[in-house]
Design a protein around this motif. Sequence first.
Motif, mmCIF file in Angstrom:
data_model
loop_
_atom_site.group_PDB
_atom_site.id
_atom_site.type_symbol
_atom_site.label_atom_id
_atom_site.label_comp_id
_atom_site.label_asym_id
_atom_site.label_seq_id
_atom_site.Cartn_x
_atom_site.Cartn_y
_atom_site.Cartn_z
ATOM 1 N N ARG A 18 -21.352 119.244 95.781
ATOM 2 C CA ARG A 18 -22.216 120.357 95.387
ATOM 3 C C ARG A 18 -22.517 120.232 93.895
ATOM 4 N NH1 ARG A 18 -21.218 126.712 96.784
ATOM 5 N NH2 ARG A 18 -22.388 127.621 95.051
ATOM 6 N N SER A 21 -26.487 125.743 92.452
ATOM 7 C CA SER A 21 -26.874 126.776 93.405
ATOM 8 C C SER A 21 -27.812 127.756 92.728
ATOM 9 C CB SER A 21 -25.643 127.511 93.949
ATOM 10 O OG SER A 21 -24.955 128.167 92.902
ATOM 11 N N GLY A 25 -30.336 129.084 97.695
ATOM 12 C CA GLY A 25 -29.808 127.853 98.260
ATOM 13 C C GLY A 25 -28.761 127.181 97.402
ATOM 14 N N VAL A 27 -27.535 123.148 96.202
ATOM 15 C CA VAL A 27 -28.021 121.778 96.069
ATOM 16 C C VAL A 27 -26.835 120.820 96.076
ATOM 17 C CG1 VAL A 27 -29.311 120.154 94.620
ATOM 18 C CG2 VAL A 27 -30.048 122.551 94.783
ATOM 19 N N LYS A 39 -31.271 120.375 99.314
ATOM 20 C CA LYS A 39 -31.132 121.816 99.129
ATOM 21 C C LYS A 39 -30.949 122.457 100.499
ATOM 22 C CE LYS A 39 -33.413 126.001 97.424
ATOM 23 N NZ LYS A 39 -34.595 126.561 96.705
ATOM 24 N N GLY A 96 -32.631 123.076 105.416
ATOM 25 C CA GLY A 96 -32.933 122.701 104.044
ATOM 26 C C GLY A 96 -33.859 121.507 104.013
ATOM 27 N N ASP A 101 -34.091 113.738 93.058
ATOM 28 C CA ASP A 101 -33.097 114.240 92.108
ATOM 29 C C ASP A 101 -33.719 114.201 90.710
ATOM 30 O OD1 ASP A 101 -30.946 114.876 90.539
ATOM 31 O OD2 ASP A 101 -29.596 113.384 91.406
ATOM 32 N N ASN A 158 -35.718 126.462 87.112
ATOM 33 C CA ASN A 158 -36.489 125.623 88.043
ATOM 34 C C ASN A 158 -37.212 124.483 87.338
ATOM 35 O OD1 ASN A 158 -35.710 127.326 90.082
ATOM 36 N ND2 ASN A 158 -37.645 128.447 90.168
ATOM 37 N N ASP A 171 -37.694 123.467 93.260
ATOM 38 C CA ASP A 171 -37.749 124.671 94.094
ATOM 39 C C ASP A 171 -39.158 124.937 94.624
ATOM 40 O OD1 ASP A 171 -35.089 125.103 94.021
ATOM 41 O OD2 ASP A 171 -35.123 126.892 92.780
#
Length: 357
Positions: A18, A21, A25, A27, A39, A96, A101, A158, A171
């Motif tokens: 992880r 977040s 959601g 990620v 995600k 998701g 990345d 974002n 996002d």
Amino acid sequence: MTLTVVSGSGHTWRLTRRIGSGSEGVVYAVDDARPLVAKLVPDPPDPAAYRRRIARLVRQRREPRTVRLLSATPVPVAWPMAGVRAGGPGADGVDGYLMTDMRHAHQPFAHLLTPRARRAHLPGATWATALAAALSLARLLANLHAEGYVVGDLKPDNLWVDAHGRVGIADVDSWQFTDGGEVFPGRMGSPGHTAPERIGAPAGTAPDRASDDFVLAVLVHQLLMCGLHPFAGHPATGGDYLSYDDNVLHGRCRLLDRTSVALPRSAPPADLLPRRLTGLFRAAFGGVRPHASAWAEALAAEAEPAKLRSCRRNTLHVYTAERPWCPWCDLADRGAECYRAGQESPEGPERNTVWQR
């Protein structure tokens, strides 16, 4: 716990850890040769509608309008590549998608907003870098609007940026868009980065381009003013400070009315900004909001080398040629260093001396 996700075509990926977040959601890193993350959204309000939204975005990846958006280097948008569903113990049925990345070529946008983060992650950044990031963000938003997308939840969390000021955005699943005549509304918003007409509006109130344009102006101000939010400050009447949003709703903004808020002496001066940009900010916060394309045009003009100066006292102090002396040195003398010390110019450390780049 190791998670496995599977696409509609049956392809599987292993999620390794992880990494972040948000409000909806989580990620995860993906075990893949390509720079990918996944995600997962555990509890969307309407799971079937969310799956349909992701499927449409994945399909739109092949459309000319999206191909144009993704053609830059580095890729500026973490577009959904494949819809997936999580498998494994305790995670069945969680939907998701896979996406690029952004850490592969960018850093979190917030690294450019505060002195401490800049020193740690972008040590060579100057006000020119912030100006370049503002221009890149304005152009990106103008391109998104031109292709029919509304971001809705435009905020630092974002956004991504590299050392050259090139901005990326993630996002995408929260955006508002139309596909095949069906409208997929945006519904997200974040405190401090929401247009006034959406603050306190009923849940599900859709954003529009004008609301994006308001938040763009907020972000450009933060970039150019060393992280300072344009609606920062305690009410000058002596009332309690409640929030940025409260100040937005009451028009408490130094650029609109310098008597409306009280700011500390460490705040960058308002006249740090070029006059043309000051006019755009005032329009954005108190009049007819300039579109993202208007911001892009103005920022491109202010980023021209002839419009910038560098300080002889500190080579990392870059500012508009409209200023007679270095504003960053003034702030440093007050104990508020926005940009770290660079090399002293070979011409000497004279106070408030500038030279044309």
